[in-house]
Enzyme design. Sequence first.
Site, PDB file in Angstrom:
ATOM      1  CG  HIS A 155      -2.901  -4.710   1.630  1.00 41.51           C
ATOM      2  ND1 HIS A 155      -1.669  -4.096   1.575  1.00 41.51           N
ATOM      3  CD2 HIS A 155      -2.676  -6.024   1.368  1.00 41.51           C
ATOM      4  CE1 HIS A 155      -0.732  -5.016   1.300  1.00 41.51           C
ATOM      5  NE2 HIS A 155      -1.317  -6.196   1.180  1.00 41.51           N
ATOM      6  CD  GLU A 210       2.670  -7.633   1.511  1.00 43.75           C
ATOM      7  OE1 GLU A 210       2.065  -6.843   0.751  1.00 43.75           O
ATOM      8  OE2 GLU A 210       2.348  -8.827   1.643  1.00 43.75           O
ATOM      9  CG  HIS A 240      -2.537 -10.078   3.815  1.00 42.86           C
ATOM     10  ND1 HIS A 240      -1.236 -10.215   4.231  1.00 42.86           N
ATOM     11  CD2 HIS A 240      -2.481  -9.487   2.596  1.00 42.86           C
ATOM     12  CE1 HIS A 240      -0.424  -9.720   3.306  1.00 42.86           C
ATOM     13  NE2 HIS A 240      -1.157  -9.280   2.289  1.00 42.86           N
ATOM     14  CD  GLU A 241      -5.634  -9.062   0.204  1.00 40.99           C
ATOM     15  OE1 GLU A 241      -5.438  -7.880  -0.138  1.00 40.99           O
ATOM     16  OE2 GLU A 241      -4.825  -9.989  -0.033  1.00 40.99           O
TER      17      GLU A 241
END
Lengths: 512, 512
Positions: free
Chosen positions: A279, A305, A275-276
């Site tokens: 980003h 997101e 997830h990170e």
Amino acid sequence: MLEFKIKKNIRTSIMSAIKQLREEFTELRRYQYISALLGWDTQVNLPPGSYEGRSEQASLMEKLYHEKLVSEKIGKIISECEKLNDLDTTDSAMVREARRKYDREVKIPTELVTEIAKTSVLSHKAWERAKEKSDFSIFEPLLGKMINLEIEVANKLDTGPTLYSTLIDLFEPGATYNWIKSVFDDLKPKLMKIIDKLTSSDDKPDFSILTRKYDPEKQWNFSVEVVKKLQFDTNFGRQDKSVHPFTTTLSSTDTRITTRIKENFFSSGIFGSIHECGHALYEMGYKKEIHDTILADGASMGIHESQSRMYENIIGRSKDFWSYWYPILKSNYFKDALRDVKLDEFHRAINTVQPSYIRVDADEVTYALHIILRFEIEHDIIEGKINTSEIPSIWNEKFEKMFGIPIMKDSDGMLQDVHWSGGAFGYFPTYALGNLYAAQIYNDALKKKPSLPVDYKKGEYGNILAYLRENVHQHGRIYQPRDLVKKITNEDLNPDYFLEYIKNKFYPIYRI
Amino acid sequence: MLEFKIKKNIRTSIMSAIKQLREEFTELRRYQYISALLGWDTQVNLPPGSYEGRSEQASLMEKLYHEKLVSEKIGKIISECEKLNDLDTTDSAMVREARRKYDREVKIPTELVTEIAKTSVLSHKAWERAKEKSDFSIFEPLLGKMINLEIEVANKLDTGPTLYSTLIDLFEPGATYNWIKSVFDDLKPKLMKIIDKLTSSDDKPDFSILTRKYDPEKQWNFSVEVVKKLQFDTNFGRQDKSVHPFTTTLSSTDTRITTRIKENFFSSGIFGSIHECGHALYEMGYKKEIHDTILADGASMGIHESQSRMYENIIGRSKDFWSYWYPILKSNYFKDALRDVKLDEFHRAINTVQPSYIRVDADEVTYALHIILRFEIEHDIIEGKINTSEIPSIWNEKFEKMFGIPIMKDSDGMLQDVHWSGGAFGYFPTYALGNLYAAQIYNDALKKKPSLPVDYKKGEYGNILAYLRENVHQHGRIYQPRDLVKKITNEDLNPDYFLEYIKNKFYPIYRI
């Protein structure tokens, strides 16, 4: 000749106003990067006895940033730039964003900022205690105060069309309550139907596989291996451990992610990391031309997101992805823990759908419902339709209708999220928009690069990254989120892509 | 009643000017702390592709610091404070240091600062190349330029009594050329006699013990264990790895040290760590009253170095120290590498005295000679007594007289140190002063706490730290270095303490 000279002079003055704007806001961006380093170090390295000193330093940087941003000089430069015609897309976006930042800072009086800062510290503490004791009354007075302060902010900013829309716009430029409502109204019943189908299935995944004991050091090493393969470039970033996973950017050539490992829950470390990483790839992908400028930023929270969730869910929880990684995970990392688990079971486990109380632990199907619930309540709070005291009962009633399970304590209900204690009303919807943007953009990616699933089977991520760099990342904050999605997909945001994706993925998993 | 009121008003105005001074310089200190974090992160964490962005951030912080320091407001506050009588020791030290900082910044024109900054970048590069090729001619023109710039700085500052004294005072407040010369003139012949005796001994230590292969991870763990035991408090600091070992302070509650490990040289990691720990204990020991103020700093470079060298050499290379640690080192860390080495041999090895070319690798006995050499040459350079082109030949001639070995290439001679390439003339003497201060202060410590050697045999360092906290650390920059040493030992700096220490320690080691 004269005419030429005049034209040249005009050109020169355009250049110099824009040049100044660019330089001043690049300097302001550097203030933010320095603040970001203070923040990163606080979460990753700070010795326990040094929080007070660090917090003084953080306040100092904020003060310096504020003083510079609201200076007469900056105001004048922006006004000069706004008089210019014929600006190219990048330059005019720069002016638009400068105006946005400047107005937000100038319109809100210093006393109000200070009042919010002070109140939110108290409010945060009250919320923590209230959550711990599951006692809303501890939080209620300060929540009431925060609500009033945020309504005051919305009134001062007055970007409209409604108070709540003004607050949403802080996080998702251009988005309004009505627009999001129309999207959610379409999504909600269809999604509830899908969830109903999934939860009625007799053939459910075995989630418990993921709650076995997984050695933290091995989890960490695995997450580093995966993130590297996803093309997170350690020449321009780092991965560290921290209590809460996050991504932060310390310059256009330095983006850092952190990972939190839980020994008894495998998903936390790996999917948090992916997830990170999503980003970070966004932050690392801005084109050189806008490096370190006001446009070296995500288009919105929602678009940001969309990148993290596309990597985490659409790619990272796909069968293709794990058909490459699962043999590695099993043979190089967790021979014992996963001895009896086949790829198919593992893949089903990481895609368990289960209505539950806590948003941050929710699966990607039920997640949007958590957001819609908050969106509806936030709107009524900010528009003065409900009193602070009514929030728990309204929350609990709505929740049971949507999720089919009753809330027994407020810590599983409206006390679970930190956001409102800090006054962040209007932030929640961006999470769900992220999922919807992700599905729509990914649908386009698949059309243009049909081999993506085959790539994942081989552990290759160059094509998806190239697509995202080309269509999303490089632009940074040049386009507003809705415009960006339209530009990429030739269509306004359409929740059907998300619904289709969910059905195509989860019906087979649930043997429907 | 009236008289009382007037007194009260005076008191109030004293308080408010001093209070303002304190606040403004505390804010300036915070700018420096933020710069220090940027620097620490650069050396410990920075991804390789991000140096440019980081350097822009560092320049920004320097610019902001400079702009604030030279502002009219600060100048006025200092002048106001200087009119006040009856200030206590701390407040008057605060005014003295504020004036010092302010004048240094104001007296040197911005163009000169810029010129030095630019030249030193080029000069540093030229020095690197010159050193690599051992070719002085590459460095000569830029060294000449740096010398002229530093002479200009000395002329502008003009704190006197001579140009070189002015430059020395930048690093060692209150010290002059004449004073240091009188100390070194006393020290030099006596030290040379001792070295002669030691090198003539037939019974020399076996240095090669230290150049065996020592697993870096084990070295690291050992250094962490030792540093912790020395009472480096990780609630208020950290220890990390870096290419060059250093200590940096990010607030009065956050001091960080770094360690460099060399696989084939045991001394590097452990003694570097103890050295930095000595610096850090100083920084961690300022009394609360001066935390984060302009006085939260070492009294001088020399006093700072006295703390690091006292820990590294006087304590850390003593037999008592290793009679506790050596069994631990041998049984828990390097069973194999040290199997055949007894405590006595190990202790002799870490105290090998050997005239050699490179200052940073020198032992604690010959070290001062390296400094005296530089001190003499620097003086003649700055006072215009020698030309740049003559430096190598003068260096080599002096060196051979002092060390008894001829210099075969300039990279082993005047090209070895980075200092001059950055214009740091007057810095070198502080290193030797550090050794002398350390011996004199430690002599006092032993008188007041005679049990110290017994402590070390038990691995206890509470008494020495308490002594240093009481006599040195707590005061920060309140006292000037010479005054501080007088205050502690009732005597001006006296090199005999160092000479006595050296004889008492090394004659037995060399069986003399």
